[in-house]
Motif scaffolding. Structure first.
Motif, PDB file in Angstrom:
ATOM      1  N   ARG A 125       8.049   0.508 110.303  1.00 23.25           N
ATOM      2  CA  ARG A 125       7.979  -0.153 108.998  1.00 23.25           C
ATOM      3  C   ARG A 125       7.227  -1.481 109.106  1.00 23.25           C
ATOM      4  O   ARG A 125       6.404  -1.819 108.248  1.00 23.25           O
ATOM      5  CB  ARG A 125       9.394  -0.364 108.454  1.00 23.25           C
ATOM      6  N   ARG A 126       7.524  -2.246 110.158  1.00 18.13           N
ATOM      7  CA  ARG A 126       6.806  -3.510 110.342  1.00 18.13           C
ATOM      8  C   ARG A 126       5.349  -3.265 110.707  1.00 18.13           C
ATOM      9  O   ARG A 126       4.454  -4.020 110.308  1.00 18.13           O
ATOM     10  CB  ARG A 126       7.492  -4.347 111.426  1.00 18.13           C
ATOM     11  N   HIS A 138      10.282  -9.014 106.026  1.00 14.05           N
ATOM     12  CA  HIS A 138      10.052  -8.235 107.235  1.00 14.05           C
ATOM     13  C   HIS A 138      10.261  -9.073 108.498  1.00 14.05           C
ATOM     14  O   HIS A 138       9.468  -9.016 109.428  1.00 14.05           O
ATOM     15  CB  HIS A 138       8.660  -7.618 107.213  1.00 14.05           C
ATOM     16  N   MET A 189       8.802   6.683 105.203  1.00 18.54           N
ATOM     17  CA  MET A 189       7.842   5.883 104.436  1.00 18.54           C
ATOM     18  C   MET A 189       6.897   6.764 103.643  1.00 18.54           C
ATOM     19  O   MET A 189       6.549   6.450 102.499  1.00 18.54           O
ATOM     20  CB  MET A 189       7.067   4.959 105.389  1.00 18.54           C
ATOM     21  N   ASP A 196       9.693  -8.697  99.774  1.00 19.38           N
ATOM     22  CA  ASP A 196       8.540  -8.009 100.363  1.00 19.38           C
ATOM     23  C   ASP A 196       7.240  -8.715 100.029  1.00 19.38           C
ATOM     24  O   ASP A 196       6.180  -8.087  99.923  1.00 19.38           O
ATOM     25  CB  ASP A 196       8.479  -6.560  99.856  1.00 19.38           C
ATOM     26  N   ALA A 221      10.934   7.541 110.985  1.00 15.71           N
ATOM     27  CA  ALA A 221      10.694   6.364 110.151  1.00 15.71           C
ATOM     28  C   ALA A 221       9.381   6.497 109.389  1.00 15.71           C
ATOM     29  O   ALA A 221       9.273   6.096 108.220  1.00 15.71           O
ATOM     30  CB  ALA A 221      10.683   5.103 111.012  1.00 15.71           C
TER      31      ALA A 221
END
Length: 638
Positions: A554-555, A3, A629, A293, A625
């Protein structure tokens, strides 16, 4: 790399001077350990193949043969590892022996950086070790798809104009420094400050590693100093005087680093090193790092606005309160008013605003009676908050007014044809009635209306437009909810008045609620803000990361999972993240006309330069986004 966090390491092996076999074995073993832990790049001390205390032996032919054999052994036995290694060696370049840092990966030498000396540039040339050619020079940079790193040696960090800083100005975002500095009294703290400050000024990650145990103690002692810093913060450091080898591992946040450089005018091409930046492309060597990850090794603070350390937290609270109170005092001084009006609900925000106003009046040596505190009970006001509001005002010696808004709101419901049922209009009528009272009272008294809304509420739009959204000066506008609570508790600990301490402590323990809806038959609150919005600690975390570093959804999810360590499920985190993003975009229209108020830290939502954004900006890109997820999570559960 995970990430956009680059995992780096500083290895301090236990060496033996001039014993290349032993030293190479130590380096190989540490590289294997680091590779298993997902390290992308590891740096070893200056002259680590033979040791930095060999003195004039470095000019001996047999010694240099040992350097070649040791380096060849390291290359051969790390051929299967993806990790990038950086090791210090004496290197023969032409007729000279140069101090160098050899950079290698998977058994192949990428290049070697030589110490050019103060103001000296060593042009790139080609040399061979064991028949393998590679480039050597003082201007080499090593480029991956997403970042560039540079290597320096010796006393470079301590020079007035360092090569390391020039590398950063030319685009290197991660800096490695190999050293062999002996220990002296007071040097550890001084060195730590140098590393931290250098990474801050360069907006860079910095890995510093120096020689340790095993080096000769003939005239000096080496205790293996090692630090990993990220933009002014030490994220990992070695244990001084450890007799064992030390493998220091942490991460550099490349995304945050790039974000900070994008916002810095010095790194946008308008700097004196721009010509060198173009030239250095000729000396840029490509390499690759793997991505995964895996969890981070460094700590991600769950409460970025409130330090975990008690001393640092008290300092943050003190500085916050001082900024607020001095800013309000300056505003009162400038406009020439000697009175203030503030609505006191018995909640966190109005409590902090009251204490700030009291401190401002004390600074100006104005009588506290000039502060008119108004409690305005409505349909949802609880006995607990009402009693705390009255007790706090009485204890602090301000002028107390109680004005019920029930009758006025009921009359307004009749005027507009509302049936009085609890809905958005029902809630907003109360908020606007309270604001009207405060504004009219301020006009009558010749006073300033002090606003109470905080930074978190502004971010989420958790306020009534032209109601509690409006004031004449918002002292809490730069203070997020988590910090508001910390400051109120800090004030409770330091006050000398027992009744003030009791009221502040109970207010801090009271569930957060706007108290606009009627209580249940048993008197319990039916409206708690965090049940509707989600925990403020999550919203403040997302707010900080989103505004400070521009993190993607996402982060944000990944970092929240790292920071809160299983306290919330992924479903809960995504739910709060969705709420945060949706409301942050939708409520910009309120922020575009917010009143003046002091910025407290690096996050401010003032439309006058701190945060500019159109009111009709679409949130679709970010919410999409989140949906992706959520979809991936559901598919993974099947």
């Amino acid at each position: 790399m995970t990430h956009e966090f680059l995992r780096v390491a500083a290895g301090v092996p236990r060496l033996k001077p001039a014993d290349y076999l032993h030293n190479a074995d130590q380096i190989i073993a540490m590289m294997r350990k680091a590779s298993k832990r997902g390290v992308d790049i590891i740096a070893f001390p200056h002259m680590a193949i033979m040791g930095s205390t060999c003195g004039d032996l470095r000019f001996d032919q047999r010694y240099n043969e040992g350097v070649t054999l040791g380096l060849a052994g390291v290359l051969a036995l790390t051929r299967s590892l993806p990790i990038v290694g950086i090791v210090g060696v004496p290197l023969r370049v032409g007729d000279c022996i140069r101090e160098a840092a050899v950079v290698f990966q998977s058994g192949r030498i990428l290049g070697a950086v030589v110490n050019g000396g103060l103001g000296e540039r060593f042009p790139t040339t080609n040399v061979q070790i064991a028949g393998v050619p590679f480039n050597v020079g003082s201007d080499l940079r090593f480029r991956c798809k997403t970042f560039t790193f540079a290597v320096t040696l010796g006393d470079d960090l301590f020079r007035p104009v360092s090569t390391s800083a020039q590398c950063a100005a030319e685009g290197a975002s991660v800096l490695f420094h190999l050293d062999a500095m002996p220990t002296q009294v007071g040097r550890h703290d001084a060195l730590r400050d140098v590393v931290r400050e250098h990474s801050r000024r360069c907006i860079a990650g910095l890995v510093y590693v120096s020689a340790g145990h095993g080096e000769s103690s003939t005239d000096h002692f080496f205790d293996g100093e090692a630090f990993i810093a990220d933009r002014g913060r030490i994220v990992a450091e070695s244990e001084p005087f450890s007799a064992d080898e030390q493998l220091l591992i942490s991460e550099v946040d490349l995304a945050a680093l790039s974000h900070d450089r994008f916002r810095s005018p010095y790194f946008t091409g308008r700097n004196p090193f721009a010509p060198q930046a173009q030239r250095s492309l000729l000396d840029t060597i490509p390499f690759e790092v793997h991505t995964d990850d895996s969890p981070l090794r460094r700590t991600i603070p769950p409460h970025p606005f409130v330090p975990e350390d008690a001393t640092a937290r008290d300092r943050r609270c003190r500085e916050t309160f001082r900024i607020q109170s001095h800013a309000l005092a300056e505003r009162l001084r400038h406009i020439g008013l000697r009175r203030a009006v503030i609505g006191i609900s018995g909640g966190l925000d109005s409590t902090l605003a009251l204490m700030v106003t009291v401190a401002a009046f004390d600074l100006l040596k104005l009588p506290r009676e000039g502060i008119i505190g108004v409690t305005m009970p409505g349909f949802g006001t609880s006995d607990r908050t009402h009693d705390n509001a009255l007790a706090l005002m009485a204890s602090e010696g301000i002028t107390l007014r109680e004005i019920s808004i029930r009758a006025a709101c009921e009359q307004h419901f009749r005027d507009i044809g509302h049936d009085g049922s609890p809905d958005t209009t029902y809630e907003n009528v109360q908020a606007r009635e309270r604001t009207q009272i405060l504004m009219d009272l301020a006009n009558m008294e010749g006073a300033l209306v002090v606003g109470t809304g905080d930074l978190s509420e502004l971010a989420l739009g958790w306020c009534t437009f032209n109601g509690d959204h409006m004031s004449m000066y918002g002292v809490n506008a730069g203070v997020p909810k988590t910090l508001v609570g910390a400051v109120v508790r800090w004030l409770a600990r330091r006050t000398k008045h027992p009744e003030t301490r009791r009221a502040l402590t109970d207010i801090a323990d009271t569930p957060i609620s706007p108290e606009l809806l009627p209580p249940s038959p048993d008197g319990a609150h039916t409206q708690q803000t965090e049940r509707t919005l989600g925990p403020y600690e999550l919203h403040d975390f997302f707010l900080y990361r989103f505004m400070r570093f521009g993190d993607s959804p996402r982060r944000l999810l990944f970092l929240a999972e790292q920071a809160f360590g299983g306290r919330y499920t992924r479903v809960e985190l995504l739910g709060v993240l969705r709420t945060f993003l949706r409301r942050f975009f939708a409520q910009q229209f309120k922020r575009n006309c917010m009143p003046d108020g002091p910025a407290i830290g690096s996050i401010s939502l003032s439309p006058r330069g701190a945060w500019t954004m159109p009111s009709d900006a679409s949130s679709a890109l970010w919410l999409c986004a989140v949906e992706e997820m959520e979809k991936a999570m559901k598919e993974g559960e099947k």
